[in-house]
Design an enzyme around this catalytic site. Structure first.
Site, PDB file in Angstrom:
ATOM      1  N   LYS A  79     -11.198   8.705   6.821  1.00 18.66           N
ATOM      2  CA  LYS A  79      -9.910   9.250   6.413  1.00 18.66           C
ATOM      3  C   LYS A  79     -10.042   9.262   4.820  1.00 18.66           C
ATOM      4  O   LYS A  79     -10.724   8.294   4.345  1.00 18.66           O
ATOM      5  CB  LYS A  79      -8.653   8.542   6.825  1.00 18.66           C
ATOM      6  CG  LYS A  79      -7.473   9.036   6.348  1.00 18.66           C
ATOM      7  CD  LYS A  79      -6.305   8.345   7.202  1.00 18.66           C
ATOM      8  CE  LYS A  79      -4.680   8.855   6.883  1.00 18.66           C
ATOM      9  NZ  LYS A  79      -3.826   8.057   7.623  1.00 18.66           N
ATOM     10  N   SER A 154      -0.694  10.774  10.515  1.00 21.70           N
ATOM     11  CA  SER A 154      -1.508  11.412   9.387  1.00 21.70           C
ATOM     12  C   SER A 154      -2.652  11.530   9.308  1.00 21.70           C
ATOM     13  O   SER A 154      -3.060  12.406   8.847  1.00 21.70           O
ATOM     14  CB  SER A 154      -0.757  10.554   8.041  1.00 21.70           C
ATOM     15  OG  SER A 154      -1.414   9.440   8.418  1.00 21.70           O
ATOM     16  N   SER A 178      -0.044   6.592  12.791  1.00 20.94           N
ATOM     17  CA  SER A 178      -0.669   7.605  12.062  1.00 20.94           C
ATOM     18  C   SER A 178      -2.311   7.327  12.838  1.00 20.94           C
ATOM     19  O   SER A 178      -3.050   8.514  12.510  1.00 20.94           O
ATOM     20  CB  SER A 178      -0.998   7.775  10.707  1.00 20.94           C
ATOM     21  OG  SER A 178       0.135   8.181  10.258  1.00 20.94           O
TER      22      SER A 178
HETATM   23  N1  GLN Z   1       4.505   9.527  10.777  1.00 21.31           N
HETATM   24  C1  GLN Z   1       4.654   8.413  10.184  1.00 21.31           C
HETATM   25  C2  GLN Z   1       5.204   8.624   8.806  1.00 21.31           C
HETATM   26  O1  GLN Z   1       5.251  10.021   8.460  1.00 21.31           O
HETATM   27  C3  GLN Z   1       3.671   7.440  10.209  1.00 21.31           C
HETATM   28  C4  GLN Z   1       2.656   7.522   8.912  1.00 21.31           C
HETATM   29  C5  GLN Z   1       1.590   6.703   9.078  1.00 21.31           C
HETATM   30  O2  GLN Z   1       1.115   5.728  10.065  1.00 21.31           O
HETATM   31  N2  GLN Z   1       0.539   6.576   7.906  1.00 21.31           N
HETATM   32  O3  GLN Z   1       5.352   7.800   8.077  1.00 21.31           O
END
Ligand code: GLN
Length: 486
Positions: A79, A154, A178
């Site tokens: 990532k 994400s 995410s």
């Molecule tokens: N979807 C969650 C958020 O928007 C989780 C994001 C993540 O785990 N980085 O915060």
């Protein structure tokens, strides 16, 4: 080379037997990336030259009988919030466009020491905030299972890369789901380890009491192999834990006779019918393997989502203060005053969702609201942890769905952002409590993958792996690949 969707353990075998060289493998992935990445938009940076050079070094070492480690010659994609020396680390933000990491994250050092080859940096929601990968400053990622749909977020690029055959395995970060949510949307195994299991040194922080590095793999065996390599105490990350490494899986899964699983009733409420049917089928499979599954009541855990959006935003507002227009990336001098430099750099560097989180976080931490929001959230967080602890006194793991819905179509984001936040309903509890959780394929609805989640007690990753291994042996969902759909 056909069929790039082969798990790492299989590629390892071929490399060891000499039927495949690392150079051939890297070249095949590079070619696939060239062909398919314009469609998927999973990679933001392809490390062509670096990967080919590393592959040659791996092959040369192997020829001279030297073993570089458990990932000798295996390509891995990361990532774009994980520092690899000499490569960009944009966090998919305009703010960090052109920024090059000056050092390796600890996980990157570990990967390299194990013989792995970094194939490139993957698309994501800006600063890891989002559930659909549509908040990337570099365009959305498409789901290899259906190109009109989102891959989740994400770590959407990390999911699409493995599901589309553009990398055999990848890493993401999981602050509220995410890794698990995009793994669910792309038929992969996704692990969020225990808080502290893997060092976060060199990874751009979002929510420091929630963030963990997670693994995207084609099956649970690969997941256990990767965790072995990545886990462990790191003096450079004071939150990393000094715990024995979870052993790698090998051979057959143990019997699940005597295993106790808890299914929270609240997890079934609001779950759409076809998803519920798949979950029931998964529960039946575990029962047929000898496990006993009980319905349980949870009072506090359902408050996790509210707690998450307070705590994560508060921590984000604090962590992202370092992006001030002076130290890293974007700088806009504005009218020449210091204040305008901050305001202009941040306004122009950050996208809409990141600004929303910073505003929300600043609000819940401000003098007049701190007690009402932030402090209250911390108290509820403690109660959630305690509720999990009580449950784990009698159960090996908690079973449930990974996501409440199937992946939605690209561009159909609800106007109300809270509806989008509901994506994280089942994934955030594990981050709030710091416990490990694993998402794994449990079937298909309308040709789209659906995923089951197991959460376990602190540092019980090995137990979770065994449970998933038994499930994989009994079913064939993991073997279905999206690659041929592209
Ligand atoms: N979807 C969650 C958020 O928007 C989780 C994001 C993540 O785990 N980085 O915060």
């Amino acid at each position: 080379m056909k069929n790039l969707n082969r798990p790492v353990w299989q590629l390892k075998k071929e490399l060891a037997e000499g039927t495949l060289t690392s150079r051939e493998l890297v070249e095949a992935y590079l070619q696939r990336i060239e062909e398919v990445n314009p469609t998927l938009n999973a990679y933001l940076y392809v490390a062509r030259e670096e990967a080919l050079a590393a592959a040659e070094a791996c092959d040369a070492a192997r020829c001279s009988g030297e073993s570089l480690g458990p990932l000798h010659g295996i390509p891995v994609a990361l990532k774009d919030n994980m520092s690899v020396k000499g490569m960009q680390n944009t966090c998919a933000s305009r703010f960090l466009e052109g920024y090059v990491a000056p050092y390796d994250a600890t996980i990157v050092e570990k990967l390299k020491a194990a013989g792995a080859i970094v194939l490139g940096k993957l698309n994501m929601d800006e600063f890891a905030m989002g559930s659909a990968n549509e908040f990337s400053a570099y365009g959305p990622v498409k789901n290899p299972w259906d190109l009109t749909r989102v891959p989740g977020g994400s770590s959407g690029g990390s999911a699409a890369a493995v599901a589309g055959g553009l990398a055999p395995v990848s890493l993401g970060t999981d602050t509220g789901g995410s890794v698990r949510q995009p793994a669910a949307f792309t038929n992969l195994v996704g692990l969020k380890p225990t808080y502290g299991r893997i060092s976060r040194y060199g990874i751009t922080a979002f929510g420091s009491t929630l963030d963990q590095v997670g693994i995207f793999s084609q099956d649970v065996r690969d997941c256990s192999l990767m965790l072995q390599v990545l886990a462990g105490l790191d003096p450079k990350d004071s939150t990393s834990a000094d715990q024995p490494l979870p052993e790698e899986l090998s051979g057959k899964a143990p019997s699940l006779e005597g295993v106790r699983l808890a299914l929270p009733k609240r997890f079934l409420e609001g779950l759409e019918d076809p998803m519920k049917q798949q979950l029931n089928a998964a529960v039946n499979t575990f029962e047929s393997l000898g496990a006993c599954v009980d319905l349980v009541d949870l009072q506090m855990v359902p408050h996790s989502l509210a707690v998450y959006y307070i705590v994560a935003s508060a921590e984000a507002s604090s962590n992202l203060a370092r992006f001030d227009g002076i130290r890293y990336g974007q700088r806009n001098l504005g009218d020449g005053t210091m204040k305008d430099l901050y305001v202009q750099s941040r306004t122009q560097g950050f996208g809409e969702e990141v600004r929303r989180r910073i505003m929300l976080g600043t609000y819940v931490l401000s003098a007049g609201y701190y007690d009402a929001y932030y402090n209250t959230a911390l108290k509820v967080r403690t109660l959630i942890r305690e509720e999990f602890q009580r449950l784990f006194a009698s159960y090996d793991a908690i079973i449930g769905p990974t996501t409440p819905t199937l992946p939605r179509r690209l561009g159909e984001r609800p106007d109300n952002c809270v509806l989008e936040y509901l994506n994280d309903l089942y994934t955030v509890p594990a981050n709030i409590a710091g416990i490990p959780a694993i998402a794994f394929p449990m079937g298909f609805v309308d040709g789209l993958p659906v995923s089951c989640q197991l959460m376990g007690n602190y540092f019980s990753e090995r137990r979770l792996f065994e449970l998933v291994q038994a499930f994989e042996e009994k079913t064939d969902y993991t073997e279905k690949k999206a690659e041929e759909l592209l």
